[in-house]
Design a protein around this motif. Structure first.
Motif, PDB file in Angstrom:
ATOM      1  N   MET A 136      35.324  50.371  34.717  1.00 50.47           N
ATOM      2  CA  MET A 136      33.895  50.351  35.059  1.00 50.47           C
ATOM      3  C   MET A 136      33.100  49.643  33.973  1.00 50.47           C
ATOM      4  N   LYS A 137      33.235  48.300  33.900  1.00 46.75           N
ATOM      5  CA  LYS A 137      32.475  47.508  32.929  1.00 46.75           C
ATOM      6  C   LYS A 137      31.737  46.427  33.700  1.00 46.75           C
ATOM      7  N   PRO A 138      30.573  46.030  33.203  1.00 46.74           N
ATOM      8  CA  PRO A 138      29.827  44.977  33.904  1.00 46.74           C
ATOM      9  C   PRO A 138      30.623  43.675  33.964  1.00 46.74           C
ATOM     10  N   ALA A 139      30.383  42.907  35.028  1.00 42.77           N
ATOM     11  CA  ALA A 139      30.968  41.571  35.134  1.00 42.77           C
ATOM     12  C   ALA A 139      30.299  40.668  34.084  1.00 42.77           C
ATOM     13  N   PRO A 140      30.973  39.588  33.687  1.00 45.45           N
ATOM     14  CA  PRO A 140      30.377  38.704  32.666  1.00 45.45           C
ATOM     15  C   PRO A 140      29.039  38.105  33.132  1.00 45.45           C
ATOM     16  N   PHE A 141      28.155  37.893  32.175  1.00 43.65           N
ATOM     17  CA  PHE A 141      26.870  37.244  32.491  1.00 43.65           C
ATOM     18  C   PHE A 141      26.432  36.438  31.282  1.00 43.65           C
ATOM     19  N   GLU A 142      25.519  35.517  31.563  1.00 45.77           N
ATOM     20  CA  GLU A 142      24.907  34.728  30.492  1.00 45.77           C
ATOM     21  C   GLU A 142      23.709  35.518  29.983  1.00 45.77           C
ATOM     22  N   TYR A 143      23.624  35.697  28.674  1.00 44.88           N
ATOM     23  CA  TYR A 143      22.594  36.583  28.106  1.00 44.88           C
ATOM     24  C   TYR A 143      21.517  35.800  27.356  1.00 44.88           C
ATOM     25  N   HIS A 144      20.262  36.126  27.675  1.00 45.42           N
ATOM     26  CA  HIS A 144      19.142  35.530  26.935  1.00 45.42           C
ATOM     27  C   HIS A 144      18.203  36.638  26.474  1.00 45.42           C
ATOM     28  N   ALA A 145      17.724  36.505  25.261  1.00 40.67           N
ATOM     29  CA  ALA A 145      16.765  37.490  24.747  1.00 40.67           C
ATOM     30  C   ALA A 145      15.520  36.778  24.244  1.00 40.67           C
ATOM     31  N   PRO A 146      14.629  36.370  25.189  1.00 44.80           N
ATOM     32  CA  PRO A 146      13.403  35.671  24.772  1.00 44.80           C
ATOM     33  C   PRO A 146      12.526  36.584  23.911  1.00 44.80           C
ATOM     34  N   VAL A 147      11.707  35.959  23.037  1.00 40.86           N
ATOM     35  CA  VAL A 147      10.816  36.761  22.195  1.00 40.86           C
ATOM     36  C   VAL A 147       9.356  36.610  22.612  1.00 40.86           C
ATOM     37  N   SER A 148       9.102  35.777  23.640  1.00 38.94           N
ATOM     38  CA  SER A 148       7.730  35.676  24.145  1.00 38.94           C
ATOM     39  C   SER A 148       7.771  35.659  25.674  1.00 38.94           C
ATOM     40  N   LEU A 149       6.626  36.013  26.271  1.00 40.71           N
ATOM     41  CA  LEU A 149       6.532  36.005  27.728  1.00 40.71           C
ATOM     42  C   LEU A 149       6.725  34.580  28.259  1.00 40.71           C
ATOM     43  N   LEU A 164      29.210  47.262  26.302  1.00 39.40           N
ATOM     44  CA  LEU A 164      28.268  48.366  26.178  1.00 39.40           C
ATOM     45  C   LEU A 164      28.257  48.865  24.731  1.00 39.40           C
ATOM     46  N   LEU A 165      27.104  49.397  24.321  1.00 36.90           N
ATOM     47  CA  LEU A 165      27.001  49.918  22.952  1.00 36.90           C
ATOM     48  C   LEU A 165      28.017  51.038  22.731  1.00 36.90           C
ATOM     49  N   SER A 166      28.239  51.861  23.754  1.00 35.78           N
ATOM     50  CA  SER A 166      29.208  52.957  23.630  1.00 35.78           C
ATOM     51  C   SER A 166      30.601  52.412  23.317  1.00 35.78           C
ATOM     52  N   ASP A 167      31.013  51.362  24.017  1.00 32.80           N
ATOM     53  CA  ASP A 167      32.332  50.765  23.767  1.00 32.80           C
ATOM     54  C   ASP A 167      32.369  50.058  22.413  1.00 32.80           C
ATOM     55  N   PHE A 168      31.261  49.446  22.034  1.00 34.25           N
ATOM     56  CA  PHE A 168      31.180  48.789  20.723  1.00 34.25           C
ATOM     57  C   PHE A 168      31.419  49.810  19.602  1.00 34.25           C
ATOM     58  N   LEU A 169      30.729  50.937  19.690  1.00 36.35           N
ATOM     59  CA  LEU A 169      30.872  51.958  18.646  1.00 36.35           C
ATOM     60  C   LEU A 169      32.311  52.457  18.572  1.00 36.35           C
ATOM     61  N   LEU A 210      24.105  52.796  28.486  1.00 36.98           N
ATOM     62  CA  LEU A 210      23.105  52.041  29.247  1.00 36.98           C
ATOM     63  C   LEU A 210      22.401  51.012  28.367  1.00 36.98           C
ATOM     64  N   ILE A 211      23.031  50.680  27.247  1.00 39.08           N
ATOM     65  CA  ILE A 211      22.492  49.673  26.339  1.00 39.08           C
ATOM     66  C   ILE A 211      23.645  48.723  26.020  1.00 39.08           C
ATOM     67  N   PHE A 212      23.371  47.424  26.028  1.00 44.17           N
ATOM     68  CA  PHE A 212      24.396  46.475  25.607  1.00 44.17           C
ATOM     69  C   PHE A 212      24.389  46.375  24.077  1.00 44.17           C
ATOM     70  N   ALA A 213      25.561  46.181  23.508  1.00 47.15           N
ATOM     71  CA  ALA A 213      25.657  46.102  22.046  1.00 47.15           C
ATOM     72  C   ALA A 213      24.751  45.004  21.494  1.00 47.15           C
ATOM     73  N   VAL A 214      24.648  43.876  22.218  1.00 44.34           N
ATOM     74  CA  VAL A 214      23.785  42.782  21.733  1.00 44.34           C
ATOM     75  C   VAL A 214      22.330  43.221  21.579  1.00 44.34           C
ATOM     76  N   GLN A 215      21.931  44.239  22.375  1.00 43.40           N
ATOM     77  CA  GLN A 215      20.544  44.699  22.279  1.00 43.40           C
ATOM     78  C   GLN A 215      20.293  45.515  21.007  1.00 43.40           C
ATOM     79  N   ALA A 216      21.368  45.950  20.368  1.00 48.79           N
ATOM     80  CA  ALA A 216      21.216  46.751  19.144  1.00 48.79           C
ATOM     81  C   ALA A 216      21.115  45.875  17.907  1.00 48.79           C
ATOM     82  N   ASP A 217      21.171  44.562  18.072  1.00 53.52           N
ATOM     83  CA  ASP A 217      21.046  43.637  16.948  1.00 53.52           C
ATOM     84  C   ASP A 217      19.741  43.921  16.193  1.00 53.52           C
ATOM     85  N   GLY A 218      19.868  44.204  14.896  1.00 53.01           N
ATOM     86  CA  GLY A 218      18.677  44.460  14.080  1.00 53.01           C
ATOM     87  C   GLY A 218      18.170  45.889  14.138  1.00 53.01           C
TER      88      GLY A 218
END
Lengths: 158, 292
Positions: free
Chosen positions: B1-14, A25-30, A64-72
């Motif tokens: 209370m942390k999310p379980a691991p997942f594979e992450y993708h961040a597409p830039v187009s629909l 989480l971004l909170s934990d990252f910070l 409620l934001i993952f640290a990876v989402q804060a890239d850029g």
């Protein structure tokens, strides 16, 4: 890709590059990666508001934001408010003067919520202040002195 | 209370997002604003194997005025809906109701598409889409289809979307002429989940009779709940206080199905529904008259 991902982001106008697991989480990252422990972690499901930060200038819950989402992106935390140790931000100074905190746990989140609020509404009424504070829980003060502090800040920041 | 691991993708187009969704199937979750999904992941109630983050798909974030409708991209943030001049002019019911969604800190991140797909019976946006006769565009890798709001919400946290589909766009018709609107809810504190809420939109004909009335309730059943029998009492009639009273009574006593919770018994929810129905109808009718 549960493997760490490299991200580069700006926090309080300083650039950082770090490897993070996507689930961090971004909170934990910070707090844990950058050592910026001013951002507090309360409920971790978006209710208490203690972890509120500015994300590209807008207040958001960092739990409620993952640290990876804060890239850029550009993040501002409570550490980014005061110019230096001797010069508090007028909003912080107002909380000091009006006794706007007791234990202080909720304070960073409240400050980060009130920065954009006062920018948008520089001369708020008491009702507007109370409404704006509704997304931040404080269990000590009964809110009266927090409301006073925000009102004082709005006068100082004019 | 942390999310379980997942594979992450961040597409830039629909297109990329649709391909990823097709490949990963039911184990993949789409991440929009994350204001409901991330709490569920933090609690580990939800543990997706793959997370497809739509936040970099900028083509899904827009609000456009067409000839007879507003087109909203699924990734438009709730905060953008709140301050958009087209929505204020063309869908004033939506404009009035968006500030009731949680807090600014949540609306800054939360999206219209995320809220609709989450389909929480206590959420405002599903209720508003039903009241406004909106329709949703769903896409998978090979086709697209439109789904009417009344067919989109099929139950508690459940929509008509197929596992390989992504909600991409919402079409909201302009408010008709001689229509009035009102949204009201009761919550313990501003921004909390409402105990009860009502969206009303009333259209009058040239003689001042009620042409169409819509009443949709939140937290009153398994999904956004429309009171269709009750509004039929009004339609074709010149609205008056007795009719409004009868409509509110029928809707609150017979049509809605609130479950009750720790903050409000089902009986109290029905009471709130009755009071709010009267108030929203009165305000909507008054506004429709003023605009005549």
């Amino acid at each position: 890709m549960t493997q760490p991902i490299s991200i580069t982001l700006t926090v309080n106008e300083q650039e950082y590059t770090r490897e993070v697991e996507p689930r961090m989480l971004l909170s934990d990252f910070l707090r844990h990666e950058l050592g910026l422990t001013g951002t507090h972690v309360g409920c971790e499901h978006g209710v208490c508001g203690a972890c509120t930060i500015l994300f590209d200038g807008e207040s958001m819950r960092s739990c409620l934001i993952f640290a990876v989402q804060a890239d850029g992106h550009a993040i501002t935390t409570v550490e980014g408010l005061a110019k230096d140790k001797d010069n508090l931000h007028p909003l912080q100074q107002s909380f000091w003067e009006a006794h706007g905190l007791q234990c202080g746990y909720c304070t960073p989140g409240i400050l980060m919520s009130m920065i954009p609020f006062l920018k948008q509404n520089p001369d708020p009424t008491e009702e507007e202040i109370r409404h704006a504070l509704s997304g931040n829980l404080c269990r000590c003060t009964g809110y009266q002195h927090i409301v006073d502090a925000v009102k004082l800040a709005s006068e100082k920041m004019k | 209370m942390k999310p379980a691991p997942f594979e992450y993708h961040a597409p830039v187009s629909l297109e990329q997002a649709l391909e990823l969704k097709a490949q990963s199937g039911e184990d993949a979750k789409l991440l929009a604003g994350g204001q409901s999904l991330v709490p569920a992941m933090n609690f580990r109630v939800v543990q997706p194997g793959v997370l497809i983050d739509l936040n970099r798909v900028s083509e899904l974030s827009y609000i456009r005025e067409e000839k007879k409708a507003i087109r909203v991209g699924a990734m438009a943030r709730e905060r953008h809906l709140e301050f958009d001049p087209v929505i204020e002019k063309r869908a004033p019911l939506l404009h009035e109701a968006v500030p009731f969604i949680a807090h600014p800190q949540i609306r800054n991140r939360g999206t219209i598409g995320g809220s609709l797909v989450h389909a929480d019976p206590a959420a405002e946006l599903p209720v508003l889409m039903l009241a406004l006769n909106a329709r949703m565009k769903a896409k998978n890798i090979s086709r697209e289809r439109w789904i009417e709001a009344k067919d989109f919400f099929v139950g508690m946290f459940t929509t008509a979307l197929e596992p390989d589909e992504i909600l991409v766009e919402i079409e909201i018709p302009f408010m008709p002429p001689r229509a009035g609107w009102s949204f009201m809810e009761v919550a313990p504190r501003a921004g909390d989940y409402a105990l009860m809420g009502v969206a009303a939109q009333v259209t009058l004909d040239e003689a001042g009779k009620c042409k169409e009335a819509r009443l949709v309730y939140l937290n009153a059943g398994e999904g956004p709940l429309e009171a269709r029998e009750a509004t039929q009492l009004l339609e074709g009639e010149p609205p008056n206080d007795i009719l409004i009273e009868e409509t509110a009574a029928l809707a609150s006593e017979k049509e809605i199905n609130p479950f009750g919770n720790v903050h409000a018994s089902a009986e109290f929810q029905r009471h709130l529904a009755k009071v709010l129905t009267k108030r929203t109808l009165q305000q909507a009718i008054q506004r429709a008259g003023e605009l005549q």
